[in-house]
Design an enzyme around this catalytic site. Structure first.
Site, short mmCIF file in Angstrom:
data_model
loop_
_atom_site.label_atom_id
_atom_site.label_comp_id
_atom_site.label_asym_id
_atom_site.label_seq_id
_atom_site.Cartn_x
_atom_site.Cartn_y
_atom_site.Cartn_z
N ASP A 275 19.71 -16.67 -5.97
CA ASP A 275 20.29 -15.41 -5.48
C ASP A 275 21.82 -15.42 -5.42
OD1 ASP A 275 20.19 -17.28 -3.46
OD2 ASP A 275 19.12 -16.02 -2.03
N SER B 101 15.22 -18.66 -5.18
CA SER B 101 16.33 -19.16 -4.37
C SER B 101 15.98 -20.39 -3.54
CB SER B 101 16.83 -18.03 -3.48
OG SER B 101 17.13 -16.93 -4.30
N ARG C 81 10.20 -9.50 -4.23
CA ARG C 81 10.42 -8.18 -4.81
C ARG C 81 10.24 -8.22 -6.31
NH1 ARG C 81 15.55 -5.43 -4.00
NH2 ARG C 81 16.26 -7.41 -4.83
MG MG Z 1 17.63 -12.20 -0.83
#
Ligand code: MG
Ligand code: ADP
Length: 521
Positions: A247, A194, A130
């Site tokens: 994250d 992450s 994203r």
């Molecule tokens: Mg996530």
């Protein structure tokens, strides 16, 4: 025929008595049925499963599922083991060979809601990528726009340079759409990456290993921020990566923005991991200064717990099978028992095992020979199906029927549905208990009277009982003097990265504005 009042009277009396008895019986039946239906809905799982079935078959099923049960004693043992692994990760003497790495993140300041700025965030978490543009308004208000991009499988396991080029292309497309490309302003980027990284500063982090299905060449041991920045510069994008977080940290930060008692960030998504605020005097591996605040967020990388065999006491043959067929056998053992990437697969393997033992789908012998159906293929039972099945509360099983149809079982019986729901409940409950035990270690260790845990990830967000199951288990494991709360940290990995980037020293970014303008001239 003579009219006989006595007869009429008697007939009426009998009719009335019969009627009353019938009413009584009918009422008892209706009430009984209603009570039984209510009991079925609220009854312990075993009773629902045992209905209609030959008890021996159910005992055999229970035997198979017994391997998933974790006793309270085992949970306490697991907590003790995790704490030992944590201490090994924090000590400079043992960090190198430690399994739970306990990486210091260089994030020491927690936001308080007064931060102001327009920041970009990139979130590479596992399933999606994203890009976000985030406006921190300074009064605990945040505005954001974002776009999700898919990472093709070929990119996930291809050349590392190609992966970062792909990320830069997505960023370019997003900034073009938002009309912030080539504006003369250099936007700071907070990068939520992450995967386990050895951090050397806020904007410098070496990947130690790929997880969650990624395996790009030429990235392990490299500085991920540099690889990203090179790709951004190659495309002449006016943005500078000023902070890398994972994250869990983003989740903690975003939750702390609204609730200052937040001390832990937890992810239950594709993978699982946690971070927490630790006192510097407990972090033997800390290489930074000891100024105030004397604390740092530790990225635990707890998914690797058990990689040295210490969770073998609770591992099942299904866990072993999931591990062996994964891209990283022997690694991320704790994660593979908990997270979204693996939960559906564990359920699928148990269903197949019961089917092979002729304990399930007995009426479908002719159809279950079709090996092309999802039931027979790795990944064929999605983790979201576990949620869908568990949403079924009563005995209608409308969701479960739909899911079973999706994996190739048409017209399942009541028993089939009850058993599949029972499997899903046992697998997700075990995962919730393990995550709860991990959190209990952290909460008892932090020891404050009030502790909030920020949680993010689709498994936690969408599963109908995960939070409840975790809370119930945590209540038994956490010191009674501590109040705890689990809070869904909405979009933590995006917003949190923006907050860290905003808090970071942006002098690098200012320099690059000058550089960009010079090159344009
Ligand atoms: Mg996530
Ligand atoms: P990421 O961890 O990659 O940032 P998410 O938090 O969205 O992404 O988690 C994705 C994982 O969540 C996937 O493994 C998927 O199986 C699982 N998932 C998606 N929807 C659901 C759902 N409804 N219930 C349970 N798990 C889900």
């Amino acid at each position: 025929m003579p009219f006989n009042f006595a007869q009429i009277f008697q007939d009426d009396l009998i009719t009335s008595m019969v009627r009353k008895t019938a009413y009584g019986l009918a009422t008892t039946c209706v009430l009984g049925a209603a009570a039984y239906a209510g009991y079925c809905v609220a009854a312990p799982e075993k009773h629902q499963l045992r209905h209609y079935r030959h008890p021996e078959l159910n005992d055999q099923i229970e035997k198979v599922l017994d391997s998933l049960k974790i006793t309270d004693d085992q949970l306490e043992q697991i907590m003790h083991l995790l704490e030992e692994e944590m201490n090994a990760g924090l000590s400079p003497l043992t960090h190198h060979q430690a399994i739970v790495k306990m990486f210091p993140t260089y994030v020491r300041n927690i936001p308080n809601g007064t931060e102001i700025g327009q920041v970009l965030a990139l979130d590479l978490g596992g399933t999606n990528f994203r890009v976000l543009l985030i406006d921190l308004r300074g009064n605990s208000r945040i505005e954001l726009t974002s776009k999700i991009f898919l990472i093709p499988q070929s990119v996930m396991i291809g050349d590392g340079k190609r992966l970062f080029r792909h990320l830069a292309e997505c960023l370019h497309e997003f900034m073009q759409k938002e009309r912030i490309l080539n504006t003369g302003v250099c936007y700071p980027i907070g990068f939520t990456f992450s995967f386990p990284c050895q951090q050397e500063g806020l904007a410098s982090a070496r990947l130690t290993a790929w997880t969650k299905g990624f395996d790009c060449s030429g990235v392990v041991n490299e500085d991920v921020v540099k690889l990203l920045q090179d790709a951004i510069d190659e495309k002449r994008i006016n943005a500078k990566c000023v902070a890398l977080i994972n994250d869990t940290v983003g989740t903690l930060m975003a939750c702390a923005y609204k609730d200052p008692s937040t001390a832990i960030g937890l992810i239950l998504g594709t993978g699982t991991n946690a971070c927490y605020i630790e006192n510097l005097d407990k972090v033997g591996t800390w290489k930074g200064d000891y100024n105030e605040p004397k604390q740092v967020i530790i990225n635990m990388e707890w998914g690797a717990f058990g990689d040295n065999g210490r969770l073998n006491l609770i591992r099942t043959k299904y866990d072993e099978e999931v591990d062996l067929s994964s891209m990283n056998p022997g690694k991320q053992i704790f994660e593979k028992m908990i997270s979204g990437m693996y939960m559906g697969e564990i359920v699928r393997l148990i269903i197949l095992d019961l089917l092979q033992q002729e304990l399930l789908f007995l009426g479908h012998r002719d159809t279950y020979g079709d090996y092309k159906t999802p039931l027979y293929n790795r990944g064929g039972f999605y983790t979201k199906f576990v949620s869908t099945v568990e949403i079924d509360e009563g005995i209608q099983f409308s969701n479960t029927r739909r899911v079973l149809e999706d994996i190739g079982i048409r017209n399942p019986t009541y028993d089939d549905c009850a058993i599949v729901r029972h499997i899903c409940r046992q697998v997700s409950k075990r995962a919730a208990k393990l995550a709860a035990a991990g959190l209990a270690v952290l909460i008892n260790r932090i020891g404050r009277s009030n502790i909030t845990v920020g949680v993010d990830g689709s498994l936690y967000r969408y599963h109908p009982r995960f939070k409840h199951n975790m809370e119930r288990c945590m209540e038994t494991l956490i010191n009674k003097s501590i109040q705890f709360k689990l809070t869904l940290s909405d979009d933590g990995s995006g917003k949190g990265a923006a907050m860290v980037a905003c808090l970071a020293d942006d002098s690098l970014c200012k320099k690059s504005v000058v550089h960009n303008e010079t090159t344009r001239d």
